[in-house]
Design a protein around this motif. Structure first.
Motif, PDB file in Angstrom:
ATOM      1  N   ASP A 189     -30.959 -20.049  11.495  1.00  0.00           N
ATOM      2  CA  ASP A 189     -31.303 -19.716  12.748  1.00  0.00           C
ATOM      3  C   ASP A 189     -30.421 -18.923  13.171  1.00  0.00           C
ATOM      4  N   ALA A 190     -28.882 -19.005  12.831  1.00  0.00           N
ATOM      5  CA  ALA A 190     -28.104 -18.060  13.294  1.00  0.00           C
ATOM      6  C   ALA A 190     -27.589 -16.986  12.583  1.00  0.00           C
ATOM      7  N   ILE A 191     -28.102 -16.342  11.884  1.00  0.00           N
ATOM      8  CA  ILE A 191     -27.447 -15.769  10.513  1.00  0.00           C
ATOM      9  C   ILE A 191     -29.184 -15.434  10.793  1.00  0.00           C
ATOM     10  N   LEU A 192     -29.961 -15.453  11.001  1.00  0.00           N
ATOM     11  CA  LEU A 192     -31.451 -14.585  10.944  1.00  0.00           C
ATOM     12  C   LEU A 192     -31.975 -13.750  12.088  1.00  0.00           C
ATOM     13  N   SER A 193     -31.379 -14.714  13.171  1.00  0.00           N
ATOM     14  CA  SER A 193     -31.062 -13.342  14.943  1.00  0.00           C
ATOM     15  C   SER A 193     -30.217 -12.668  14.233  1.00  0.00           C
ATOM     16  N   ARG A 194     -29.467 -12.724  13.971  1.00  0.00           N
ATOM     17  CA  ARG A 194     -27.773 -11.700  14.399  1.00  0.00           C
ATOM     18  C   ARG A 194     -28.131 -10.811  12.889  1.00  0.00           C
ATOM     19  N   ALA A 195     -28.872 -11.174  11.809  1.00  0.00           N
ATOM     20  CA  ALA A 195     -29.927 -10.010  10.397  1.00  0.00           C
ATOM     21  C   ALA A 195     -30.979  -9.250  11.497  1.00  0.00           C
ATOM     22  N   ARG A 196     -31.413 -10.188  12.352  1.00  0.00           N
ATOM     23  CA  ARG A 196     -32.825  -9.321  12.732  1.00  0.00           C
ATOM     24  C   ARG A 196     -32.044  -8.634  13.998  1.00  0.00           C
TER      25      ARG A 196
ATOM     26  N   ASP B 122     -34.204 -13.264  -2.065  1.00  0.00           N
ATOM     27  CA  ASP B 122     -35.077 -12.697  -1.844  1.00  0.00           C
ATOM     28  C   ASP B 122     -34.416 -11.005  -1.001  1.00  0.00           C
ATOM     29  N   PRO B 123     -34.750  -9.671  -1.528  1.00  0.00           N
ATOM     30  CA  PRO B 123     -34.433  -8.938  -0.900  1.00  0.00           C
ATOM     31  C   PRO B 123     -35.309  -9.036   0.703  1.00  0.00           C
ATOM     32  N   ALA B 124     -36.258  -9.324   1.021  1.00  0.00           N
ATOM     33  CA  ALA B 124     -36.695  -9.502   2.218  1.00  0.00           C
ATOM     34  C   ALA B 124     -35.892 -10.712   3.076  1.00  0.00           C
ATOM     35  N   LEU B 125     -36.262  -9.495   4.567  1.00  0.00           N
ATOM     36  CA  LEU B 125     -35.721 -10.024   5.939  1.00  0.00           C
ATOM     37  C   LEU B 125     -36.762 -11.073   6.766  1.00  0.00           C
ATOM     38  N   GLU B 126     -36.775 -12.815   5.234  1.00  0.00           N
ATOM     39  CA  GLU B 126     -37.141 -13.971   5.863  1.00  0.00           C
ATOM     40  C   GLU B 126     -36.624 -15.106   5.832  1.00  0.00           C
ATOM     41  N   ALA B 127     -37.488 -16.084   6.549  1.00  0.00           N
ATOM     42  CA  ALA B 127     -35.889 -17.201   6.314  1.00  0.00           C
ATOM     43  C   ALA B 127     -36.414 -18.244   4.706  1.00  0.00           C
ATOM     44  N   ARG B 128     -37.076 -17.691   4.353  1.00  0.00           N
ATOM     45  CA  ARG B 128     -37.528 -18.410   2.693  1.00  0.00           C
ATOM     46  C   ARG B 128     -36.263 -17.671   1.775  1.00  0.00           C
ATOM     47  N   SER B 129     -35.294 -16.392   2.216  1.00  0.00           N
ATOM     48  CA  SER B 129     -34.617 -15.677   1.750  1.00  0.00           C
ATOM     49  C   SER B 129     -33.448 -16.674   1.730  1.00  0.00           C
ATOM     50  N   LEU B 130     -32.960 -17.481   2.172  1.00  0.00           N
ATOM     51  CA  LEU B 130     -31.286 -17.408   2.814  1.00  0.00           C
ATOM     52  C   LEU B 130     -30.951 -19.032   2.842  1.00  0.00           C
ATOM     53  N   SER B 131     -30.736 -19.318   2.973  1.00  0.00           N
ATOM     54  CA  SER B 131     -30.633 -20.793   2.100  1.00  0.00           C
ATOM     55  C   SER B 131     -29.085 -20.725   2.075  1.00  0.00           C
ATOM     56  N   VAL B 132     -28.384 -22.291   2.805  1.00  0.00           N
ATOM     57  CA  VAL B 132     -27.180 -22.809   3.710  1.00  0.00           C
ATOM     58  C   VAL B 132     -26.562 -23.907   2.992  1.00  0.00           C
TER      59      VAL B 132
END
Length: 168
Positions: free
Chosen positions: A152-159, A122-132
């Protein structure tokens, strides 16, 4: 022979109009020719079979681009995924479908090798947009807690990247 100034301006404008006419006017791109992957994510995803470009001419390149996304992928999640998983060898990366596939590698300070498949849905900067999805060298998936820690590490770095861009 020396050209007069109005003739030079007219030639410049003609060349500019000619280049502008070369723009992609709402065409689409097929990912059917994408290289096959081990799990077939790129070729078998009907949602990403045709992608539209938002840029329509050469002149759009010079305009401001404040968007967080390119196509269906959030650019901060994409860059953060590559940054966090930089210790793994990159096998395949498709920014249009949001799929990153790595080879096996050992994290710094670790003893076991892993491989990762990242899907930015998803284009949003949210946890639901990412799957690892992580796999050990034996082919077994890792625990859900480990995969969640990498997400969580990827989301933190993206923020962090987004905040750094806002400061500019």
């Amino acid at each position: 022979m020396k050209l007069q100034k109005p003739l030079k301006v007219a030639m410049f404008l003609a060349i500019g109009v000619g280049l502008a006419a070369c723009g992609n006017r709402g065409g689409s791109v097929s990912v059917a020719d994408a290289p096959p992957t081990d799990d077939g994510i790129i070729a078998n995803n009907p949602e990403t079979a045709a992608l539209s470009y938002e840029k329509s001419s050469i002149w759009d390149v010079f305009g401001p681009n404040k968007s967080e996304q390119t196509g269906n992928v959030n650019r901060y999640l994409w860059a953060a995924s590559l940054d966090v998983l930089n210790f793994l060898p990159l096998q395949s990366a498709d920014p249009f479908t949001g799929v990153i596939i790595t080879g096996y590698g050992t994290p710094p300070g670790g003893g076991r090798s892993y491989r990762a498949t990242v899907h930015i849905k998803d284009p949003a900067l949210e946890a639901r947009s990412l799957s690892v999805a992580l796999q050990t060298s034996g082919g077994r998936p890792v625990s859900a807690a480990t995969a969640r820690a990498v997400e969580d590490a990827i989301l933190s770095r993206a923020r962090q990247m987004r905040i750094a861009d806002d400061k500019l």
